[in-house]
Design an enzyme around this catalytic site. Structure first.
Site: not given
Lengths: 276, 529
Positions: B81, B110, B146, B174, B307, B332, B454
């Protein structure tokens, strides 16, 4: 074929992108199967490799043909320059990741393993290291043998390439061809010595974190030298066919940029992988 | 044979000659509009597929205990997912929008490299195929999340290899796509469009493309080390050989955090396009928006270890990453206040794109604040790997990125199809999505704060009510996206004729060409005053 160089050249529909996707699919899928011992894996890889070679040959032939028929104007030329520059930046970042792994291992993970003393009491952090569980001693690569010679070779090849470029600018075709031949010869010598160094090495890619970082960094660099030498050879063939003039030779310059980039990567390798 | 299309404006014979019809029109396309369309349909297909995986996840979590799946398969569901939503749905959707809009917005004929543009798209197909078929190989799909952390990913089966190669191919796609976008923006702008006159969507994509070129090769390196650890005996992530599994996390998140901004900066660009249109005022603080975008991009490379607060880092490192993370909330915040100031005293109307834009400003800010909560070191140690984190990143990725994409599609689809979409159904889709989204994810803040972990298929009885609410919301959210599909198809097939300008308050070059935009636009560059 219309040749309005006032406008930006837009290519017509092309099959090459789909062929590229097919080739990479066969290479990737085949490799995944081969790694897991599934029968047609290697066959698919070979097929993918053949299609990929055909793709490179065909697509670049088309682009070179367009360049010769002068459909590219100044703005297209500038696009190629931006494109090549950013491509080289992406390559820089690729090597940056592996250098990051090297610095992390040398400055962080080995020290933590030594400080913790949990699983491997008595382990002392030092570089080069094959890690706390290594059973046998190994001989690390010395900087001041072949690697130092290789450094000289690559640096000289950068100089001969610039000399070739001067020849091109002065319209001295002989100097141009000679410079390219010298550069390719130096590149091939570098690769030969590198292969010799691998063959004589006192350790393998499995020799802990030292072997892993050494072979991955120098291996990927060697791969880039190989690619660069192939690209230089293509440029040499084009020069012998009379392509390029003093105003219009981005193909040459792009490969020269790439070659200098590979050169700079080697300097970092020599300092941080071999020397310090 | 290739021709300089720019010389044949009104030559229809040339059009049919140079542009094959049927399947080959798409396979061999070198047209930014067709390629953009392919990107968007690919993205929507993946969105529905990965959304389907989410429905299975929520079905399993509807009640405590194991209902439908074994834990191994549940882990495969959450992993795929995430991977497919990020690499298959959100990123390609933004590239599709860039393909359609960037040349139109800067007055270019283009993209700079039309053939490479097509290759970027077609590389997605083998990558998606490798990811999707990995469910059917021995051992099933990747189940380690992931992020592909070792040692799980070193020990996993063949599907890990397939995922690694999929990541390599996606990376090539990418990088090539980003080089194309950067080159287009730097080199193809209409005369007179200086950098500081570019539309904000173009600016955000310029920065995003830079982030992609800097970050994707690092990910390629990380998964290459994974591959050699799995099959060629290296010890990058094995402490016995002097490596460290945490090394992978460092390299991965050095890519992973810029990736977060890769997925949100173009969304900011869409908001900065939609809000001025429907507030009928120019964007407030254009220059500060540009600087804020740049600041976010720079900072995104020095925050990655937030993280990893629980992996055991020196306190000095933890503090550095805590403060650098908090710094990001300043640029932000500049953006959020600029959007509010744009709306201030504007004569606003609330068509579907504007509804989405306003909702994104509100909901993304909630996600931003929960991110700020997570950045606080001692708090994060409690929240790590709980549903609070799941709530946080769905507020930024769904109600930030995905809903901004939807708003962008409603905003630009009249230009693409020449028809207005069904406004009533669009609004129904908006309200269903927004309400269902909040019903799904808001309760996760509570379950997360209470400690629900989780990536686990079962949970304690105390979480039962909130999970049932989340699941019901998720099913409604999934179903409402089918309405989106219907609205889009209906708009392609017909509807009220769209004018060139489409929206009363719309400004910019893309609104000067007819709707639908002709196959070739700006063959002779427009001149800006």
């Amino acid at each position: 074929m219309s040749q309005n160089t006032k406008n930006y050249y837009l290519p017509g529909p092309s099959f090459w992108p789909a062929i590229a996707a097919t080739a990479l699919f066969l290479l990737a899928g085949g490799f995944a199967m081969a790694l897991n011992n599934i029968a047609p894996g290697k066959l698919l890889m070979v097929a993918g490799g053949v299609i990929f070679a055909y793709l490179l040959f065909g697509w670049f032939s088309e682009v070179i043909g367009e360049s010769i028929s002068k459909v590219y104007n100044k703005q297209v030329d500038k696009s190629f320059r931006w494109g090549m520059g950013w491509f080289i930046f992406s390559e820089v970042m690729f090597f940056f990741g592996f250098f990051g792994a090297l610095f992390y291992a040398r400055n962080v993970s080995l020290h933590w393993l030594a400080d913790a003393q949990l699983l491997w009491p008595g382990f002392v952090a030092s570089w080069p290291s094959a890690g706390p569980a290594a059973k046998e001693a190994f001989t690390p690569m010395a900087a001041w043998g072949i690697p130092a010679i290789n450094t000289l070779i690559l640096l000289s090849s950068g100089a001969t390439l610039t000399w070739a470029h001067w020849g091109l600018m002065k319209n001295n075709r002989k100097q141009l061809a000679m410079g390219l031949i010298l550069t390719i010869a130096l590149g091939a010598t570098f690769l030969f010595l590198q292969a010799h160094e691998y063959a004589e090495a006192g350790f393998t890619i499995k020799t802990g974190i030292y072997g892993a970082t050494f072979y991955m960094l120098t291996g990927f660099h060697g791969l880039h030298v190989t690619l660069g030498a192939i690209m230089l050879t293509v440029i040499l063939i084009r020069v012998l066919k009379g392509h390029f003039d003093s105003h219009n030779h981005f193909g040459f310059e792009a490969v020269a940029w790439y070659w200098h980039f590979v050169d700079v990567v080697w300097l970092f390798l020599f300092i941080f992988v071999y020397w310090l | 044979m290739s021709t300089t299309t720019a010389t044949h404006h009104d030559d229809h014979a040339h059009d049919s000659h140079g542009h094959p019809t049927g399947l080959m029109r798409w396979v061999k396309s070198t047209n930014h509009k067709d390629i953009g369309t392919m990107y968007l349909w690919f993205s929507f297909t993946m969105f529905l597929f990965a959304g389907g995986l989410a429905m299975l996840i929520r079905a399993e979590l509807f009640q405590p205990g194991l209902q439908f799946f074994q834990p191994e398969f549940f882990n495969q569901l959450t992993t795929l997912h995430g991977l497919i939503m990020i690499f298959g749905a959100i990123m390609p959707a933004f590239v599709g929008l860039a393909n359609w809009q960037v040349p139109l917005m800067i007055g270019a004929p283009d993209m700079a490299f039309p053939r490479l543009n097509n290759m970027s798209f077609w590389l997605l197909i083998p990558a998606a195929f490798l990811l999707l078929t990995s469910f059917f190989v021995p051992g099933g799909a990747v189940a380690g999340g992931w992020t592909l952390y070792p040692p799980l990913s070193v020990q996993g089966g063949m599907s890990v290899d397939m995922t690694i190669f999929a990541v390599h191919i996606l990376g090539i796609s990418s990088i090539v796509g980003s080089i194309n976008i950067i080159t287009t923006i730097f080199n193809m702008r209409a005369p007179g469009m200086t950098l500081m006159k570019m539309p904000m969507f173009v600016w955000t994509w310029l920065i995003t493309a830079y982030l992609l070129i800097a970050a994707m090769p690092v990910l390629a390196g990380a998964v290459t080390m994974l591959l050699t650890d799995r099959h060629f005996g290296t010890h990058f992530f094995n402490a016995a050989g002097g490596g460290d599994p945490v090394l992978f996390q460092h390299v991965f998140w050095f890519f992973g955090h810029p990736e977060v901004y890769i997925m949100i900066l173009p969304a900011f660009g869409i908001l900065s396009t939609i809000i001025p249109t429907f507030a009928r005022k120019p964007l407030f603080g254009y220059a500060s928006m540009v600087y804020a975008t740049t600041a976010i991009a720079v900072l995104s490379f020095v925050v990655w270890a937030h993280h990893m607060f629980t992996t055991g880092m020196p306190v000095a490192g933890q503090l550095f990453f805590m403060y650098s993370t908090m710094l990001i909330s300043i640029p932000t915040g500049v953006k959020v206040f600029n959007w509010l100031a744009t709306m201030w005293k504007g004569s606003m109307t609330f068509e579907t794109p504007m509804l989405f834009a306003v909702a994104v400003v509100f909901l993304f800010t909630i996600g931003g604040f929960s991110g700020l909560v997570c950045s606080i070191l001692p708090v994060d140690i409690q929240l790590q790997d709980t549903y609070y984190v799941v709530a946080h990143f769905h507020y930024v990725l769904f109600s930030g990125a995905a809903m901004a994409i939807m708003g962008g599609i409603y905003y630009w689809i009249p230009k693409w199809t020449g028809h207005m979409y069904d406004e009533k159904l669009g609004k129904v889709h908006f309200w269903l999505t927004t309400i269902a989204f909040n019903v799904t994810f808001f309760p996760m803040h509570f379950t997360g704060l209470a400690g629900m972990p989780r990536r686990i298929p079962d949970y304690a009885q105390q979480f039962a009510e909130f999970n049932m609410i989340s699941s019901l919301g998720a099913f409604a959210l999934g179903l409402s996206q089918l309405l989106f599909l219907y609205v889009v198809i209906k708009c392609i097939r017909g509807g009220a004729k769209a004018t060139n300008q489409v929206w009363e308050g719309a400004h910019g070059l893309e609104w000067t060409v007819p709707s639908p935009a002709p196959f070739h636009t700006f063959e002779t560059p427009p001149v800006l005053k």
